[in-house]
Motif scaffolding. Structure first.
Motif, mmCIF file in Angstrom:
data_model
loop_
_atom_site.group_PDB
_atom_site.id
_atom_site.type_symbol
_atom_site.label_atom_id
_atom_site.label_comp_id
_atom_site.label_asym_id
_atom_site.label_seq_id
_atom_site.Cartn_x
_atom_site.Cartn_y
_atom_site.Cartn_z
ATOM 1 N N GLN A 119 -0.121 -9.252 -4.790
ATOM 2 C CA GLN A 119 -0.757 -8.460 -3.735
ATOM 3 C C GLN A 119 -0.349 -8.894 -2.343
ATOM 4 O OE1 GLN A 119 -5.045 -7.850 -4.642
ATOM 5 N NE2 GLN A 119 -4.522 -8.926 -6.516
ATOM 6 N N ILE A 139 1.889 1.971 -3.404
ATOM 7 C CA ILE A 139 0.764 2.496 -4.193
ATOM 8 C C ILE A 139 0.625 4.001 -3.961
ATOM 9 C CG2 ILE A 139 -1.759 2.508 -4.371
ATOM 10 C CD1 ILE A 139 -1.712 -0.504 -4.106
ATOM 11 N N VAL A 140 0.747 4.399 -2.703
ATOM 12 C CA VAL A 140 0.663 5.834 -2.388
ATOM 13 C C VAL A 140 1.790 6.584 -3.096
ATOM 14 C CG1 VAL A 140 0.816 7.522 -0.531
ATOM 15 C CG2 VAL A 140 -0.476 5.419 -0.175
ATOM 16 N N ASP A 180 0.825 -1.209 0.000
ATOM 17 C CA ASP A 180 0.000 0.000 0.000
ATOM 18 C C ASP A 180 0.863 1.264 0.000
ATOM 19 O OD1 ASP A 180 -2.223 -1.519 -0.074
ATOM 20 O OD2 ASP A 180 -2.962 -1.044 1.933
ATOM 21 N N SER A 217 -4.180 -4.673 -8.958
ATOM 22 C CA SER A 217 -4.905 -5.878 -8.551
ATOM 23 C C SER A 217 -5.494 -6.618 -9.745
ATOM 24 C CB SER A 217 -6.006 -5.520 -7.549
ATOM 25 O OG SER A 217 -6.970 -4.697 -8.172
ATOM 26 N N PHE A 218 -5.505 -5.976 -10.908
ATOM 27 C CA PHE A 218 -6.063 -6.631 -12.090
ATOM 28 C C PHE A 218 -5.112 -7.696 -12.627
ATOM 29 C CE2 PHE A 218 -6.828 -7.166 -16.604
ATOM 30 C CZ PHE A 218 -8.205 -7.292 -16.658
ATOM 31 N N THR A 240 -5.092 8.835 -8.602
ATOM 32 C CA THR A 240 -5.441 8.516 -7.219
ATOM 33 C C THR A 240 -4.936 7.114 -6.843
ATOM 34 O OG1 THR A 240 -7.588 7.625 -7.848
ATOM 35 C CG2 THR A 240 -7.512 9.953 -7.274
ATOM 36 N N GLU A 241 -4.838 6.895 -5.546
ATOM 37 C CA GLU A 241 -4.328 5.618 -5.042
ATOM 38 C C GLU A 241 -5.163 4.450 -5.560
ATOM 39 O OE1 GLU A 241 -4.892 8.245 -3.187
ATOM 40 O OE2 GLU A 241 -3.297 8.576 -1.725
ATOM 41 N N VAL A 242 -6.487 4.657 -5.542
ATOM 42 C CA VAL A 242 -7.343 3.533 -5.910
ATOM 43 C C VAL A 242 -7.206 3.199 -7.397
ATOM 44 C CG1 VAL A 242 -9.484 4.805 -6.411
ATOM 45 C CG2 VAL A 242 -9.608 2.510 -5.478
ATOM 46 N N GLN A 243 -6.868 4.194 -8.211
ATOM 47 C CA GLN A 243 -6.641 3.909 -9.627
ATOM 48 C C GLN A 243 -5.383 3.052 -9.810
ATOM 49 O OE1 GLN A 243 -6.835 8.062 -11.041
ATOM 50 N NE2 GLN A 243 -8.534 7.457 -12.345
ATOM 51 N N GLN A 277 -4.266 1.021 -7.498
ATOM 52 C CA GLN A 277 -4.621 -0.284 -6.942
ATOM 53 C C GLN A 277 -5.451 -1.105 -7.935
ATOM 54 O OE1 GLN A 277 -7.338 -0.388 -3.685
ATOM 55 N NE2 GLN A 277 -6.373 -2.159 -2.751
ATOM 56 N N SER A 278 -6.318 -0.402 -8.662
ATOM 57 C CA SER A 278 -7.168 -1.061 -9.640
ATOM 58 C C SER A 278 -6.327 -1.818 -10.667
ATOM 59 C CB SER A 278 -8.042 -0.017 -10.329
ATOM 60 O OG SER A 278 -8.889 -0.615 -11.254
#
Lengths: 777, 203
Positions: free
Chosen positions: B70, B44-45, B41, B63-64, B54-57, B59-60
């Motif tokens: 992970q 990722i930041v 994580d 994780s794909f 963004t972080e979640v982008q 992560q998306s």
């Protein structure tokens, strides 16, 4: 113009536009193709496959998703053939594999596209006997939105909205295949001003709002269209009420204004209507405490007071949440109550509670822009208060225009949120800390290249009460000299433009403070205004109201202003009154009534007519329709009147054809060097918000923004500190914003603890060392 | 800042190569994986700051793709192919032997943190089936016995860097074609074809 073409759907010949999506072209001609992921306002993605149709191709018939297929001339489409039906059944069977059958406890049931379309196009029976996918349900993804991943059908509407429309992509697909889920990054919640829109466009019950969960069933809701009163944009909304309680506000797709979207403030700021703190009875002050009274006691008291004071000076502090009809009556009443019984220019007694009022750009030399002009102009120039915080949906309109190729120029220092969209951002090199243009704009080549000989829409308003209007004039004059300019005057508060239209002359809070003469006998009416809180002039006004001989407040809560009143008249609020409002493009829109007022609350106009009657200066109106008719009678142009009947049409710009010129009489404040830039944030400590439990906490964070160079000066390394000025010390979070100029700190005026700061005095930032210092003085 | 300066410099160097910052996401995730053996994580930041999404982008994307891990992996990630070409060339025996030797089932890491085992879909070495990857360095033409020898060798030698050519020479059989990049320097962590090894030295 795009080329018109003809195509055939199910044997019928239809017209469409070249390049239009098939699903949209069919929709326009009244043929509904089922869909989950496609949304008119979002880019097509072809995720759900529900909209499969059969088209004729050179190689025979083929199934294609109609949301990603463009309509072409002579295209032959089947939407109801056996193959299509079989495909739809198949798609629904797949979508339902992992969808839980918890409809009986799901908020969406009854208005659920998945439920409805399964009924209409589904296989009727499930063949799936295996265990469904399980997730923890529901998980909060922000303070106001909950996510149930089991129900999600992965249509990507929410993720596309947050990416394309609002530009804060904090939710995304995580994992893939059978494990795919929508989620946020750990500790990075879906903190968006627009998150509620995802709840509305979710085609299943995956995203739900805390304020509506388990509150009602869609078939129990009473619905009415209305217009939001949270800012001056005038979003079209649908009010949902059950058992005389407002339960939900939805965005309506009005092409001209909000295009379906709402800010979370507009969507969730309604629970206050049913708060226990709402004023339900008339209150008279008796030895510093309030006692209940009835209307005749109240009017009697006021009448006696007026007689006792012998020709008192009567002033009106008005807020932005009244309807045009109410402003119309306020204006009549204010004129009647004036000492000379008529209003001469220098005797205006109506003061509007907005710090950033200025005389605006109206009249023949300044053409008013509509929101459509944002899309059709070449350039948008913004110099105003923070658009995203004060008129959130206008931010979306600007973002959309920029996406479609309109150039954007932003002038500092309040609109940093627009910087990432802007082609040109003019910061501290061009604009001083006092919001003065440092150089002639003609010398800035980039600027000149963008605007010269172009169609420009200028969104212009004061960024701070301390800004001098002549600096805005510099910008406006320059653009008018070189290009075709249209104006959106950036007054941000709800029905400001309605007040401007219907009140003969408007002054500001500064004028109120200056013109108030202590030596006179004074009566002050505050009507839906709370200038003591969250205003630059707050403490001055507080002192005045304390000293005034008699203060009458018409409001819905006891707040910082009304607690100083001698007589409080409880009024009706949003959804409890009918009338028209005028938005910032001068479009007149209708607000409708669906709720009864609480207790003995009445509309502002009802009180004013009653008071005038008791003073033998009668204003005779029996109902709102009569006022609306009277208001229309004063329009010069008789063809397009803002009458209730006319407003049933989707849109109009009746307000443009106003009966008189707008008259705002505001003088600049003394020029001062700014060291604290006070701005209004979307969420704050307004009495409506703190009485709406779902969103009350959103405005609680105390923070300041400053650039790293300024922060360095104070030698602070932590993310929290004390902001100190004279005797005030506020514990704040520190946010770095390098778009801000040096030596200035940006603070939210509508958050607790900030209102006593003086923007013109120096400040200090110190490390917060012990818990004692954490408290607000 | 959780990344070392050398890693950030390397990241910036990579970002420079793309017209848009966000396009560098893929390679930067390898940098992250090189650091911890998986995408943490914190990384990722770090990446989201470096490329402005963004972080979640981040992560998306992370994780794909299954080759972005992970969870932390062992020092050697053993990916045995289970797809059709290998299957008909007896990969199930290879899988069984490797599993027996490491005492691991799919996607497990041993307690010492030495091996992570996974059986994977086609790794593009059908001509030399059955094949295995060690930290994404491919060895082709294996036999079950050779596969066990490979694991033994890794356990005993514990090389800092695994190089496909070296493994192929020691344990491989028929090779499909010369697919490796010419100056293959190998891999020090589960990072395919991306030479972070030199940087590892710097750090």
């Amino acid at each position: 113009m795009t080329e018109k073409i003809t195509f055939t759907v199910d044997g019928k010949t239809l017209e469409g536009k070249q390049g239009q999506l098939l699903i949209e072209a069919c929709e326009d001609s009244g043929i509904h193709i089922p869909r989950f992921c496609w949304h008119k306002r979002l880019d097509p993605v072809g995720m759900c496959r529900m909209c499969l149709v059969e088209i004729e191709t050179p190689r025979g018939k083929a199934l294609v998703p109609s949301c990603t297929t463009q309509v072409t001339d002579e295209l032959i489409v089947e939407t109801e053939s056996n193959t299509v039906k079989k495909a739809q059944e198949g798609v629904l069977e797949f979508l339902l594999i992992n969808h839980p059958l918890d409809c009986p406890i799901c908020d969406k049931a009854g208005e659920c596209p998945l439920q409805d379309q399964t009924m209409a196009y589904g296989p009727g029976e499930s063949r799936f006997i295996e265990e469904k996918r399980h997730f923890e349900k529901p998980i909060p993804i922000s303070d106001i939105v909950l996510l149930d991943r089991e129900r999600c059908i992965l249509c990507a509407r929410c993720t596309r909205f947050s990416d394309e429309i609002s530009g804060d992509p904090l939710i995304e697909f995580i994992q893939r295949g059978n494990k795919t889920q929508v989620n946020t990054f750990p500790d990075e919640p879906f903190k968006s001003y627009f998150s509620g829109n995802t709840v509305q466009i979710c085609p299943v019950g995956a995203l739900t709002a805390t304020s509506y969960r388990f509150k009602a069933r869609p078939w129990d809701l009473k619905k009415v269209s209305s217009t939001c009163n949270c800012c001056s944009l005038g979003c079209s909304v649908e009010l949902n009420v059950s058992q005389n309680k407002m339960l939900r506000i939805l965005g309506e797709d009005n092409e001209f204004t909000n295009q379906g979207w709402l800010s979370d403030k507009g969507r969730y700021n309604f629970e206050y209507l049913h708060s226990d703190n709402r004023l339900t009875n008339i209150k008279l002050k008796d030895n510093n405490s309030f006692v209940d009274a009835n209307i005749s006691e109240a009017t009697e008291k006021l009448k006696n007071k007026i007689e006792e004071l012998h020709n008192p000076d009567i002033k009106f502090l008005i807020g932005a949440n009244s309807t045009n009809e109410e402003y119309f009556v306020i204006n009549k009443f204010a004129n009647l109550m004036n000492r000379n019984e008529f209003l001469s220019k220098d005797k205006s007694n109506v003061y509007f509670a907005d710090d950033n009022m200025f005389s605006g750009y109206f009249g023949e030399n300044h053409q008013n822009a509509s929101f459509e002009d944002l899309d059709s102009s070449d350039v948008i120039v913004v110099w105003s208060e923070d658009i995203k915080d004060n008129i959130p949906v206008l931010f979306l309109r600007i973002k959309k225009a920029v996406k479609n190729g309109v150039k954007l120029v932003v002038l500092g220092h309040t609109n940093s949120s627009l910087e990432s969209l802007a082609d040109l951002y003019l910061g501290q090199d061009v604009i001083s800390n006092n919001f003065e243009l440092k150089t002639n704009l003609g010398n800035i080549k980039e600027f000149q290249n963008i605007i010269e000989n172009k169609k420009v829409t200028i969104i212009v308003g004061k960024s701070t009460p301390l800004q001098q209007k002549k600096y805005l004039d510099n910008l406006v004059d320059h653009i008018q000299k070189y290009s075709q300019a249209k104006f959106l005057n950036c007054f941000t508060k709800a029905n400001t433009f309605g007040a401007l239209q219907h009140i003969d002359q408007i002054k500001g809070l500064n004028e109120f403070c200056n013109e108030y003469e202590e030596s006179n006998k004074n009566i002050v009416f505050t009507i839906g205004a709370n200038p003591v809180n969250a205003s630059f002039f707050g403490s001055k006004i507080e002192n005045i109201l304390k000293k005034a001989d008699f203060v009458v407040s018409l409001d819905i809560f006891i707040n910082a202003t009304t607690e100083l009143a001698d007589l409080i008249l409880p009024t009706t609020s949003f959804g409890e009154k009918e009338g028209t409002v005028t938005n910032m493009e001068m479009r007149v829109l209708k607000q409708n009534k669906i709720l009864p007022g609480p207790g003995s609350a009445l509309s502002e106009w009802e009180y004013l007519t009653m008071i005038s009657k008791s003073l033998d200066k009668e204003i005779k109106y029996e109902n709102v329709d009569e006022i609306n008719k009277a208001l229309c009678d004063e329009y010069e142009n008789n063809e397009e009147l803002p009458s209730f009947e006319n407003l049933n049409k989707p849109s109009n710009l009746f307000g443009m054809k106003n009966r008189k010129n707008i008259d705002i009489n505001i003088k600049d404040l003394e020029k001062n060097d700014l060291s604290i830039l006070m701005v209004k944030r979307l969420y704050g400590d307004s009495s409506t918000q703190i009485n709406s439990p779902s969103i009350s906490m959103l405005g609680s964070e105390r923070f300041i923004e400053l650039n790293s160079k300024t922060l360095e000066k104070f030698g602070i390394s932590s993310k929290t500190a004390n902001l100190i000025q004279d005797q005030h010390s506020i514990f704040v979070n520190i946010k770095i914003n390098n778009l801000l100029p040096d030596n200035i700190v940006l603070a939210p005026i509508n958050r607790r603890g900030f209102k006593n700061l003086d923007p013109t005095k120096d400040f200090d930032i110190r490390e917060a060392t012990n818990m004692k210092e954490l408290s607000v003085n | 800042m959780t990344w070392e300066n050398a890693r950030i410099d390397k990241a910036k160097e990579i970002i420079e190569m793309y017209p848009q910052k966000r396009s560098a996401l893929g390679p930067l995730l390898y940098l992250a994986q090189d650091k911890d053996g998986y995408i943490s994580d914190d990384s990722i930041v770090e990446i989201s700051r470096l490329i402005g999404i963004t972080e979640v982008q981040v992560q998306s994307v992370a994780s794909f793709y299954s080759m972005y891990k992970q969870e932390p992996t062992g020092k050697y990630l053993l990916s045995v192919c289970k797809s059709i070409s290998c299957e008909i060339s007896n990969s199930s025996n290879v899988i069984q032997k490797v599993k027996e030797f490491t005492n691991l089932s799919n996607n497990e890491t041993d307690d010492e943190g030495l091996f992570t085992y996974e059986s994977v879909e086609c790794i593009g070495a059908c001509g030399g089936a059955p094949a295995i990857q060690v930290n994404y360095e491919t060895v082709e033409g294996l036999t079950p016995e050779k596969a066990v020898d490979l694991c033994k060798w890794l356990k005993e030698e514990q090389p800092k860097v695994v190089v496909a050519d070296e493994l192929q020479l020691k344990f491989g059989g028929t090779k499909s074609f010369d697919w490796a990049i010419e100056d293959n320097t190998g891999s020090s962590s589960p990072v395919p074809g991306f030479q972070t090894y030199e940087m590892q030295e710097e750090i």
